[in-house]
Design a protein around this motif. Sequence first.
Motif, mmCIF file in Angstrom:
data_model
loop_
_atom_site.group_PDB
_atom_site.id
_atom_site.type_symbol
_atom_site.label_atom_id
_atom_site.label_comp_id
_atom_site.label_asym_id
_atom_site.label_seq_id
_atom_site.Cartn_x
_atom_site.Cartn_y
_atom_site.Cartn_z
ATOM 1 N N ILE A 431 0.833 -1.209 0.000
ATOM 2 C CA ILE A 431 0.000 0.000 0.000
ATOM 3 C C ILE A 431 0.867 1.258 0.000
ATOM 4 O O ILE A 431 0.626 2.198 -0.764
ATOM 5 C CB ILE A 431 -0.943 -0.008 1.222
ATOM 6 N N LYS A 432 1.904 1.268 0.844
ATOM 7 C CA LYS A 432 2.737 2.467 0.970
ATOM 8 C C LYS A 432 3.593 2.712 -0.277
ATOM 9 O O LYS A 432 3.748 3.866 -0.709
ATOM 10 C CB LYS A 432 3.649 2.347 2.196
ATOM 11 N N LYS A 433 4.153 1.651 -0.825
ATOM 12 C CA LYS A 433 5.129 1.810 -1.902
ATOM 13 C C LYS A 433 4.519 1.791 -3.304
ATOM 14 O O LYS A 433 5.150 2.250 -4.252
ATOM 15 C CB LYS A 433 6.187 0.706 -1.813
ATOM 16 N N VAL A 434 3.307 1.249 -3.418
ATOM 17 C CA VAL A 434 2.720 1.109 -4.748
ATOM 18 C C VAL A 434 1.412 1.877 -4.876
ATOM 19 O O VAL A 434 1.264 2.752 -5.730
ATOM 20 C CB VAL A 434 2.502 -0.383 -5.098
ATOM 21 N N ILE A 435 0.447 1.541 -4.022
ATOM 22 C CA ILE A 435 -0.893 2.111 -4.187
ATOM 23 C C ILE A 435 -0.915 3.590 -3.841
ATOM 24 O O ILE A 435 -1.429 4.416 -4.603
ATOM 25 C CB ILE A 435 -1.911 1.332 -3.333
ATOM 26 N N VAL A 436 -0.361 3.948 -2.690
ATOM 27 C CA VAL A 436 -0.366 5.360 -2.290
ATOM 28 C C VAL A 436 0.375 6.248 -3.288
ATOM 29 O O VAL A 436 -0.117 7.300 -3.673
ATOM 30 C CB VAL A 436 0.207 5.520 -0.867
ATOM 31 N N PRO A 437 1.567 5.882 -3.782
ATOM 32 C CA PRO A 437 2.225 6.721 -4.791
ATOM 33 C C PRO A 437 1.420 6.891 -6.071
ATOM 34 O O PRO A 437 1.460 7.959 -6.686
ATOM 35 C CB PRO A 437 3.535 5.966 -5.053
ATOM 36 N N VAL A 438 0.696 5.839 -6.481
ATOM 37 C CA VAL A 438 -0.130 5.960 -7.683
ATOM 38 C C VAL A 438 -1.230 7.005 -7.470
ATOM 39 O O VAL A 438 -1.502 7.856 -8.330
ATOM 40 C CB VAL A 438 -0.740 4.598 -8.063
#
Length: 489
Positions: A431-438
Amino acid sequence: MNPTIFIIFPTLLFLISSPTHVKSDDSGFISFGISQKGIEFAKDLMINTAISSLIPLELNEIEQRVQIPLVGKVRMVLSDIVIYEVNVSRSVVQPGEIGVTIVASGATAGLRFDWSYEYSTWLFEITDSGVASVKVEGMEIGMTLRLYSQQGTLRLSPQDCGCYVDYISIKLDGGASWLYQGIVDYFEDDIISAVEDTITKKVTEAVIKLDSKFQSFPKEITFGDIAALNATITDGPIMSSTSILIGIDGLFTQIDSGVTSGSYGNDLLSRGSCNSPENMVAISVHENVLNSASLVYFNTNKMYWIVDNLPDQKLMNTAGWRFIIPKLYKEFPNDEMSLNFTVLSPPIIKVEDEGIVATVNSDVIINVMDAGEVIPVACISMDIEASGFAGISSNTIAGGISLSKLTMSLKWSKIGTLHMVLVQSVMSTLIKKVIVPVVNLRLRIGYTLPEFYGYGLQNASIAYGDSKFIVCSDIAHRSYEYSPHRILS
């Protein structure tokens, strides 16, 4: 855990309570406050707009038959009378309990017209003509406007309007100069009266026309093809000597559906202010507006997300989970995977002193693609808490989110007991490294704020607290084209 959950927050920020301290039992969840500085700006804008729309202003033809010494009876006509210029040197505005009074004083105006005269006897006929310019001095224009709401629409009506001219000076060109004094003597009062009556009439007509524009304002603002915001006026206008406040319902409903935005208590106008009295406007939104949007999007089944492609694609293969969920890899070696995120209830959104906090209850189902078949192998319940912030630069609003808290529990499993500490660590990283940055990539590009006849926010700031957030801003004309850009790092 759809990105929609987070994206709807900043798209609503331009809709935000007022700088005045007012209590109301029946108020909306969005309100617009205009300070004394904002009222002065609106007054100047209204005067400049009125002048540009009225000029050139044609007056009715004036005719006189007068007796001139040594000449006799002469027929004189002033035609093509046009006010081509109006300048206002001073103006004041004063809000009151029922409306707003605007007075423009020390104004001057420029006129031009064609003049002609005709004199005839039984022996001969004499005619002459020419043009003339007139300087109008010491003009004062005043009007009182009643501002009120009717059936949820803002209305404006002229209560009193008048124009007074102190004196005029006339300069003739062409024709016989000996008629100069005659025209001054016999037409001065007529010209003054024509100027006063025409300007009074046109200003009144302009107010009525502005009222018709107010009535054309939509009572519902659509956001895509899913949600609509109720823009019905529920409170005010509330006027004091230094401010004007208008409140609207502000809650979201589903378009073409009986689904409502829910029921909330109304206390938006109880407290709240901008830190600086120098701001022209304050636009405030209560957290219930965001919660109503959350409910609508939830009810339209928009809060789900299937993840089957990631920058770190090894997590989309059971081999990437062999040390986290060994039985998964053992039963489905090197099979492709997908994660199905589904929000179980409308996200709960709160506005706190430091920003926006959203609590999301969701399930994530782990799917395995085996021999062309999608096989659900486990379901994990997740409680997510995300915090958000926003900023405004120029005519763009942008923001960002971050994961504040994540708790997980196993709901069911076809592959035995899972080591939830390890699973939660991977999910948190995902979530922190992939979803949130998107999501942040889109939020930081920003959204263009709506403009009103070329005017928009300037030097805006956002304050949080008391279950709402407030945009405090000045207003300025937009003389440039917008191009998307990042405004927050």
